[in-house]
Design an enzyme around this catalytic site. Sequence first.
Site, short mmCIF file in Angstrom:
data_model
loop_
_atom_site.label_atom_id
_atom_site.label_comp_id
_atom_site.label_asym_id
_atom_site.label_seq_id
_atom_site.Cartn_x
_atom_site.Cartn_y
_atom_site.Cartn_z
N ARG A 111 0.85 -1.19 0.00
CA ARG A 111 0.00 0.00 0.00
C ARG A 111 0.89 1.24 0.00
O ARG A 111 1.72 1.42 0.89
CB ARG A 111 -0.91 -0.02 1.23
CG ARG A 111 -1.81 1.19 1.30
CD ARG A 111 -2.82 1.13 2.43
NE ARG A 111 -3.46 2.44 2.51
CZ ARG A 111 -3.77 3.08 3.62
NH1 ARG A 111 -3.55 2.51 4.79
NH2 ARG A 111 -4.31 4.27 3.58
N HIS A 157 -3.35 10.82 1.40
CA HIS A 157 -2.95 10.46 2.77
C HIS A 157 -2.45 11.74 3.46
O HIS A 157 -1.29 11.86 3.83
CB HIS A 157 -1.89 9.36 2.74
CG HIS A 157 -1.75 8.59 4.03
ND1 HIS A 157 -1.88 7.22 4.10
CD2 HIS A 157 -1.47 8.99 5.29
CE1 HIS A 157 -1.69 6.82 5.35
NE2 HIS A 157 -1.43 7.88 6.10
N GLU A 203 -8.15 7.50 6.50
CA GLU A 203 -8.59 7.88 7.84
C GLU A 203 -9.24 9.25 7.94
O GLU A 203 -8.70 10.17 8.57
CB GLU A 203 -7.40 7.82 8.80
CG GLU A 203 -6.75 6.46 8.87
CD GLU A 203 -5.81 6.30 10.05
OE1 GLU A 203 -5.41 7.32 10.64
OE2 GLU A 203 -5.48 5.16 10.39
N ASN A 345 -8.10 0.39 9.23
CA ASN A 345 -6.82 0.49 9.92
C ASN A 345 -7.12 0.23 11.39
O ASN A 345 -7.91 0.96 11.99
CB ASN A 345 -6.22 1.89 9.79
CG ASN A 345 -5.94 2.27 8.34
OD1 ASN A 345 -6.03 1.45 7.44
ND2 ASN A 345 -5.59 3.53 8.12
N TYR A 347 -5.61 -0.41 15.31
CA TYR A 347 -4.46 -0.37 16.22
C TYR A 347 -4.80 -0.80 17.64
O TYR A 347 -4.08 -1.56 18.25
CB TYR A 347 -3.84 1.04 16.23
CG TYR A 347 -3.10 1.33 14.94
CD1 TYR A 347 -1.79 0.91 14.78
CD2 TYR A 347 -3.73 1.96 13.88
CE1 TYR A 347 -1.11 1.13 13.59
CE2 TYR A 347 -3.06 2.18 12.68
CZ TYR A 347 -1.75 1.78 12.54
OH TYR A 347 -1.09 1.97 11.37
N GLU A 419 -4.26 -1.26 7.48
CA GLU A 419 -3.13 -0.99 8.39
C GLU A 419 -3.36 -1.77 9.67
O GLU A 419 -4.48 -1.84 10.16
CB GLU A 419 -3.03 0.49 8.78
CG GLU A 419 -2.49 1.41 7.74
CD GLU A 419 -2.41 2.87 8.20
OE1 GLU A 419 -2.22 3.12 9.41
OE2 GLU A 419 -2.56 3.74 7.34
C1 LIG Z 1 -3.61 5.15 17.65
C2 LIG Z 1 -4.90 5.56 18.21
C3 LIG Z 1 -5.01 6.25 19.42
C4 LIG Z 1 -6.21 6.82 19.86
O1 LIG Z 1 -6.28 7.41 20.93
C5 LIG Z 1 -7.35 6.73 19.00
C6 LIG Z 1 -7.28 5.52 18.13
C7 LIG Z 1 -7.29 4.35 18.99
C8 LIG Z 1 -8.51 5.36 17.32
C9 LIG Z 1 -6.03 5.55 17.31
O2 LIG Z 1 -6.08 4.36 16.49
C10 LIG Z 1 -5.81 6.75 16.47
C11 LIG Z 1 -4.95 6.72 15.51
C12 LIG Z 1 -4.39 7.89 14.91
C13 LIG Z 1 -4.58 9.21 15.57
C14 LIG Z 1 -3.65 7.83 13.78
C15 LIG Z 1 -3.54 6.71 12.89
O3 LIG Z 1 -4.17 5.68 12.99
O4 LIG Z 1 -2.73 6.88 11.84
C16 LIG Z 1 -2.43 5.83 10.98
O5 LIG Z 1 -1.59 5.03 11.69
C17 LIG Z 1 -0.18 5.11 11.52
C18 LIG Z 1 0.49 4.96 12.88
O6 LIG Z 1 0.09 5.97 13.75
C19 LIG Z 1 0.21 6.39 10.79
O7 LIG Z 1 1.57 6.46 10.62
C20 LIG Z 1 -0.54 6.39 9.46
O8 LIG Z 1 -0.14 7.43 8.62
C21 LIG Z 1 -2.01 6.51 9.72
O9 LIG Z 1 -2.73 6.11 8.58
#
Ligand SMILES: CC1=CC(=O)CC(C)(C)[C@@]1(O)/C=C/C(C)=C\C(=O)O[C@@H]1O[C@H](CO)[C@@H](O)[C@H](O)[C@H]1O
Length: 526
Positions: A111, A157, A203, A345, A347, A419
């Site tokens: 991707r 992105h 996202e 995505n 996490y 992701e």
């Molecule tokens: C990581 C997360 C923390 C939170 O408090 C809220 C979530 C649980 C929903 C959370 O997944 C938020 C994610 C955020 C803010 C960013 C994200 O998911 O970014 C994607 O992930 C990669 C790693 O952070 C990033 O590098 C990529 O560009 C994004 O698409």
Amino acid sequence: MVKFERVPLLLGLVLVLTLVGAKASEPVCRQAEKFSRASFPEGFLWGTATAAFQVEGAVDEGCRGPSMWDTFTKKYPHRCQNHNADVAVDFYHRYKEDIKLMRDLNTDAFRLSIAWPRIFPHGRMSKGISKQGVQFYHDLIDELLKNKITPLVTVFHWDTPQDLEDEYGGFLSGNIVKDFTEYANFTYHEYGHKVKNWITFNEPWVFSRAGYDVGKKAPGRCSPYIQEWGKHCEDGRSGFEAYQVSHNLLLAHAYSVEAFRACKQCAGGKIGIAHSPAWFEPADLESVGAPIERVLDFILGWHLHPTTYGDYPQSMKDRIGHRLPKFTEAEKRILKNSADFVGMNYYTSLFGANMQTGDSKNPSWTTDSLVQWESKTVDGYKIGSKPAGGKLDVYSRGMRKLLKYIKDNYGDPEIMITENGYGEDLGDLHNDVATGTNDHNRKYYLQRHLLSLHEAICDDKVNVTGYYVWSLMDNFEWQDGYKARFGLYYIDFLNNLTRHQKVSGKWYADFLKPGFPTSKIVREEL
Ligand SMILES: CC1=CC(=O)CC(C)(C)[C@@]1(O)/C=C/C(C)=C\C(=O)O[C@@H]1O[C@H](CO)[C@@H](O)[C@H](O)[C@H]1O
């Protein structure tokens, strides 16, 4: 009584009825001696993921124009650890070498995202096309195909051309719909005969909320009353702007999908959005049911409901009222069914605690949902384990639950895990290659999530067709700069950005190796 000679006939009838009854989309799982790619349906895509701004670097090459993230990192260095992505991990120059790394991982998919200002340096075609930028993505895609790696291309992105920010405020303005559609349509026509899997937006929830409600990510807008980040925001209006931004983004998605579906060379391709929900468990008895439904509407339904059913979830309309923009009937029609698959995505997960009242004087997305996010219950139970240095709690069941939730509430769509990965901050040992590559926590994270994914596919019958680890290699992690590492390859920032395979990379390569006895882990160990 059934006569003996009629048995084959009856069996045939049962078989036909079973086949007719079974949904064509239902995954067919395979028995495998060891848990490995062989345990998943035939044709499942295994990959890694990156994004242009986070890996490419070369920000002044090939006539690339600046994006809002270039501006943000330069204007507010203190908001990004004093780091920027001018060089990033130099993927722009090293992509051939990096494609070899993908081969070494035994992956068959990748991707990537296209940087809008690398194609249209000033945001729109009439202001110039960068031939070098266009050529770069041709070369990259060709190299992937030559190596039998299927590209999944994200059109956007987060790197809005700075000129569009300056001209009309980027996604805050409805003007973006036309400009985005023109840009997306250009990429479909340019690469659509080579690339069959597309994502319009990465996202939207993070883009709108973090950029325009919390002010944590570019363009860094929020109201002064926002905790932690409010003191940094020079401008913005929390509780308003994020909804406007997402509204424009959703329309841009819908019109650009219409263009994709009309694009002849894109025939046979599919297109979707990559969402980023967390799963929520109730923090207490009072939060069971409606509050959890509501927070999932806010975090996922905000963008998935319109692209499936044509409008925002009712809970959002009820809670946000006049601050939530409205779609016209014509817009609803074009939004409905505007995604061929759902990108997810995943996490982490959280506890959700019901809030009795919001804060109407100081509105924000978080208070609008009337759900407080907690990492522990009142009794002190944690949602999952968080190893030292880990960025987030590890809760793989959340991924399975979200997949089932999407299947049950959004019409059993095709889903791709676009992701999934483990981020860590190595602190004082940031530059220690031995520590950075010895990433057993990331290996366990991947193992647990793949077991949950297998259960979602094989037990819950969710139609998942691909899985992409975030990320191929460590890279520029937005407001965390280079401090947060997510890669299967360690980047040695002190030594010419040398790539080193981590323990997790070795494990993923083994998992994907046909016939390799990868792991003795079984479900009970989850
Ligand atoms: C990581 C997360 C923390 C939170 O408090 C809220 C979530 C649980 C929903 C959370 O997944 C938020 C994610 C955020 C803010 C960013 C994200 O998911 O970014 C994607 O992930 C990669 C790693 O952070 C990033 O590098 C990529 O560009 C994004 O698409």
